[in-house]
Scaffold this motif. Structure first.
Motif, mmCIF file in Angstrom:
data_model
loop_
_atom_site.group_PDB
_atom_site.id
_atom_site.type_symbol
_atom_site.label_atom_id
_atom_site.label_comp_id
_atom_site.label_asym_id
_atom_site.label_seq_id
_atom_site.Cartn_x
_atom_site.Cartn_y
_atom_site.Cartn_z
ATOM 1 N N PHE A 109 0.808 -1.216 0.000
ATOM 2 C CA PHE A 109 0.000 0.000 0.000
ATOM 3 C C PHE A 109 0.841 1.266 0.000
ATOM 4 O O PHE A 109 0.603 2.189 -0.782
ATOM 5 N N GLU A 138 -5.774 -5.331 -3.043
ATOM 6 C CA GLU A 138 -7.087 -5.792 -2.600
ATOM 7 C C GLU A 138 -7.247 -7.301 -2.728
ATOM 8 O O GLU A 138 -8.034 -7.914 -2.006
ATOM 9 N N TYR A 173 -5.922 3.908 3.736
ATOM 10 C CA TYR A 173 -6.573 3.164 2.653
ATOM 11 C C TYR A 173 -8.016 3.624 2.476
ATOM 12 O O TYR A 173 -8.479 3.839 1.345
ATOM 13 N N ARG A 180 -12.555 1.659 -4.201
ATOM 14 C CA ARG A 180 -12.267 0.480 -3.388
ATOM 15 C C ARG A 180 -13.274 -0.622 -3.671
ATOM 16 O O ARG A 180 -14.472 -0.345 -3.839
#
Length: 213
Positions: A109, A138, A173, A180
């Motif tokens: 990330f 993800e 995040y 997302r």
């Protein structure tokens, strides 16, 4: 009394400080790194020859650097059994998820996504690279989502060191401007973390100073 070196906007320092907050330890923290500088001074290099943060010193004990070993030291020295089990098998289970989160989530990330979205001027955003990095991230977060479908926290019903290594990443995040995928168990878990005072104090803080306009 812990002495801590590291700026509060560093994600690694945030993991450390969240742990310190959960363990209710007294500390004095010095801002170094990024706009504060100080990493290349002789004094700091004596603490950590790598010139990186965080660094801690616990009383008269030698300085410690590298986030993972620091967290394990604090958990071993000050954590309750639920947070860092003394039984080797249970401890290894927590450590397994802690290392997994650090290597497979935090590293996937911070530079591939966060730096490209926040620390790169918008005009220079590589949207293809961001989407590719998000897909990889993800896919890994789906593993946590599956684990959290069976547990309140990564390793059971209580917060452990593994949650420190995963959870500190999730504020950014969920906060940055990205698309997302739906990970309902991870989202429920994150919402639970945001109710913890130590998380609010040490993780849910502005990162505007890191933005490149």
């Amino acid at each position: 009394m812990l002495t801590i070196w590291g700026r509060r906007t560093s994600s690694n320092v945030q993991a450390l400080m969240w742990c310190v907050g959960e363990l209710a330890l007294e500390f004095q923290r010095h801002d170094v790194g990024h706009r504060f500088g100080g990493l290349n001074t002789d004094g700091f290099r004596k603490l950590n020859p790598n010139g990186t943060i965080p660094v801690i010193q616990d009383g008269e004990r030698p300085p410690l650097w590298e986030t993972g070993p620091i967290l394990r030291y604090l958990a071993s020295a000050y954590g309750e059994d639920d947070f860092w089990p003394r039984d080797p098998t249970r401890q290894a289970e927590v450590d397994k998820w802690a290392e997994w989160a650090k290597i497979n989530v935090a590293m996937a990330f911070t530079v591939p996504v966060f730096w490209r979205v926040v620390r790169t001027p918008e005009a220079e955003h590589d949207h293809h690279a961001i989407e590719k990095a998000l897909t990889a991230l993800e896919s890994t977060l789906a593993i946590a989502d599956a684990q959290l479908s069976e547990h309140a926290f990564l390793c059971g019903s209580c917060l452990t060191l593994a949650d420190i290594q995963l959870g500190h990443v999730l504020y950014r995040y969920y906060d940055i401007d990205i698309s997302r995928t739906s990970l309902p168990n991870l989202r429920r878990y994150y919402d639970t973390l945001t109710e913890r005072p130590a998380y609010q104090t040490h993780v849910m803080i502005s990162y505007d100073e890191l933005r490149r306009n």
